[in-house]
Design an enzyme around this catalytic site. Structure first.
Site, PDB file in Angstrom:
ATOM      1  N   ASP A 138      18.815  10.017   3.797  1.00  0.00           N
ATOM      2  CA  ASP A 138      17.476  10.543   3.824  1.00  0.00           C
ATOM      3  C   ASP A 138      16.897   9.512   4.836  1.00  0.00           C
ATOM      4  O   ASP A 138      16.494  10.200   6.067  1.00  0.00           O
ATOM      5  CB  ASP A 138      16.719  10.607   2.767  1.00  0.00           C
ATOM      6  CG  ASP A 138      17.179  11.649   1.561  1.00  0.00           C
ATOM      7  OD1 ASP A 138      18.105  12.188   1.738  1.00  0.00           O
ATOM      8  OD2 ASP A 138      16.372  11.921   0.655  1.00  0.00           O
ATOM      9  N   SER A 189      19.102  12.157  -8.385  1.00  0.00           N
ATOM     10  CA  SER A 189      18.757  11.180  -7.529  1.00  0.00           C
ATOM     11  C   SER A 189      18.380   9.910  -8.454  1.00  0.00           C
ATOM     12  O   SER A 189      17.815   9.942  -9.405  1.00  0.00           O
ATOM     13  CB  SER A 189      17.408  11.552  -6.803  1.00  0.00           C
ATOM     14  OG  SER A 189      16.483  11.864  -7.743  1.00  0.00           O
ATOM     15  N   ARG A 216       6.073   0.370  -5.566  1.00  0.00           N
ATOM     16  CA  ARG A 216       5.500   0.982  -4.215  1.00  0.00           C
ATOM     17  C   ARG A 216       4.462   0.322  -3.740  1.00  0.00           C
ATOM     18  O   ARG A 216       4.525  -0.106  -2.270  1.00  0.00           O
ATOM     19  CB  ARG A 216       5.180   2.344  -4.475  1.00  0.00           C
ATOM     20  CG  ARG A 216       6.191   3.522  -4.941  1.00  0.00           C
ATOM     21  CD  ARG A 216       7.506   3.256  -4.280  1.00  0.00           C
ATOM     22  NE  ARG A 216       8.645   4.224  -4.794  1.00  0.00           N
ATOM     23  CZ  ARG A 216       9.730   3.883  -4.720  1.00  0.00           C
ATOM     24  NH1 ARG A 216      10.063   2.758  -4.787  1.00  0.00           N
ATOM     25  NH2 ARG A 216      10.777   4.945  -5.145  1.00  0.00           N
ATOM     26  N   ASP A 268       5.591   9.516  -5.344  1.00  0.00           N
ATOM     27  CA  ASP A 268       5.477   8.211  -4.258  1.00  0.00           C
ATOM     28  C   ASP A 268       4.752   8.288  -2.870  1.00  0.00           C
ATOM     29  O   ASP A 268       4.448   7.344  -2.352  1.00  0.00           O
ATOM     30  CB  ASP A 268       7.167   7.788  -3.937  1.00  0.00           C
ATOM     31  CG  ASP A 268       7.816   7.331  -5.162  1.00  0.00           C
ATOM     32  OD1 ASP A 268       6.851   6.666  -5.787  1.00  0.00           O
ATOM     33  OD2 ASP A 268       9.020   7.190  -5.330  1.00  0.00           O
TER      34      ASP A 268
END
Length: 403
Positions: free
Chosen positions: A17, A180, A97, A126
């Site tokens: 990605d 994922s 994050r 996110d």
């Protein structure tokens, strides 16, 4: 819009990605891309990310070991609050994050970049966490979120783009990935595909960081965790750094099948999602921290912390780490930890962690007061007036009901 962007800092993992995003940024914005890859203890070799970035002609490549900062400045403050979202989730993805975003902004300032970019999708949490952190730290920063801009709306289109531009694709990415995965030193999360039906039990192959409780040893493991001012500082008498402590606790948890969670959670963006989480060391750490608080923290302070914890956890989950309200709560929490010092003994056995001992030089436990034997410090007759005063309003309510 594209002409306004001359230099962008990309949160880059080196996976499919973000590799596609890197090339897409170069094509769409005709800008210089600076890549930033954070080692948060995800357990993957990160040098391939450097080689991929070099293949794209990236000149400024950052690969940084942030494990100690991650645990010391983000995980430990969160654990002082005993923070869990919706009662059980230990916030492993959420807490990573703000650190990544913080470092992106710092790099952007160093290079005079006018934009930052992340690879989060438009459906998840996110994107919110990254961008709230960006704007809190650099209000005028431009944010590029490719999943909200491009037309690569499927895995097939993503792979076609990669093949067209000769971007290496891992073999397991050529088909539909079964699920994922996001990982760091605190946890591993797995979502999507094989896990999307909430009725079906997650297959064993989903779990990568823990043995199943059935396969864990038949003999219990005992460990001792030492605390100073609410933070773990050692295990079994050995002083250790924050990241080393969490690494060791992860191994204890892995062997004993501790820290598995099948959660159907409420995302901030409004939908429910099902995730499989493994937080072996964090699960042990939470039990240990509550154990040392039980002997050192005053009842009123402990109950106030428990009242505020869901609000604090929700702020982290929703991405408000750098908000004033989170910082205010943190100040209160940190004040409560001044005397949270001592040692906790834990029993680890087949998926369970139990506190079996605790001691502290700051202990509030008084054997003289609680003993069932004769004592000279507590007059049991005092309880009669205490009970009558607390019962007064209940008696008045009952009398009113009779009239």
């Amino acid at each position: 819009m594209a002409r306004d962007i001359k230099k962008v800092v990309l949160a880059y993992s080196g996976g499919l990605d973000t590799s596609v995003i890197l090339k897409w940024l170069q094509e769409t914005y005709d800008c210089e891309v600076i890549t930033f890859t954070a080692d948060l203890g995800q357990g993957e070799e990160l040098e391939p990310a450097r080689k991929k970035a070099e293949m794209f002609g990236v000149k400024n490549i950052y690969i940084e070991d942030l494990r100690e900062e991650f645990v010391r400045d983000f995980v430990f403050p969160m654990f002082r609050a005993n923070a869990v979202y919706e009662g059980i989730y230990l916030l492993g993805t959420s807490i990573a994050r703000p650190l990544i975003a913080k470092r992106q902004i710092e790099i952007a300032r160093e290079h005079g970049a006018d934009a930052v970019c992340h690879g989060a999708t438009g459906k998840g949490n996110d994107q919110v966490r990254f961008e709230l952190a960006y704007y809190a730290l650099q209000p005028d920063i431009k944010v590029i979120a490719p999943w909200r801009e491009w037309d690569l709306t499927s895995r097939t289109k993503l792979i076609d783009f990669a093949e067209k531009h000769q971007i290496p694709i891992a073999k397991d990415k050529r088909g539909e990935a079964p699920f994922s995965v996001d990982a760091n030193l605190l946890h591993t999360s797995s979502e999507g595909k094989a896990l999307e039906d909430p009725w079906l039990e997650a297959p064993e192959f989903v779990y990568s960081r823990t043995l199943s409780p059935e396969e864990a040893p038949d003999k219990a493991t005992y460990i001792e965790v030492e605390f100073e001012k609410g933070d773990a500082v050692g295990i079994n008498g050995e002083k250790l750094s924050p990241a080393t402590i969490l690494t060791k606790l992860n191994e204890y948890g892995r062997v004993n099948g501790i820290g598995r969670l099948d959660l159907l959670e409420n995302r901030f963006v409004g939908m429910k999602s099902r995730g499989i989480y493994e937080t072996p060391g964090g699960t042990i750490l939470l039990a240990a921290h509550r154990g040392i608080e039980s002997i050192t923290l005053d009842r009123g302070a402990a109950h106030l912390k428990d009242d505020l914890m869901p609000r604090y956890a929700e702020l982290i989950y929703n991405g408000f780490w750098f908000s004033p309200e989170r910082q205010m709560l943190q100040a209160l929490i940190d004040k409560s930890q001044e005397d949270v010092t001592g040692t906790v003994r834990l029993k680890l056995y087949k998926g369970n962690v139990s506190v079996v001992g605790r001691k502290s030089p700051k202990s509030l436990y008084s054997l003289q007061h609680v003993t069932f034997e004769e004592d000279s410090v507590y007059d049991q007759r005092d309880a009669q007036g205490f009970i009558k005063l607390n019962a007064l309003r209940l008696r008045l309510l009952n009398q009113r009901g009779r009239n």
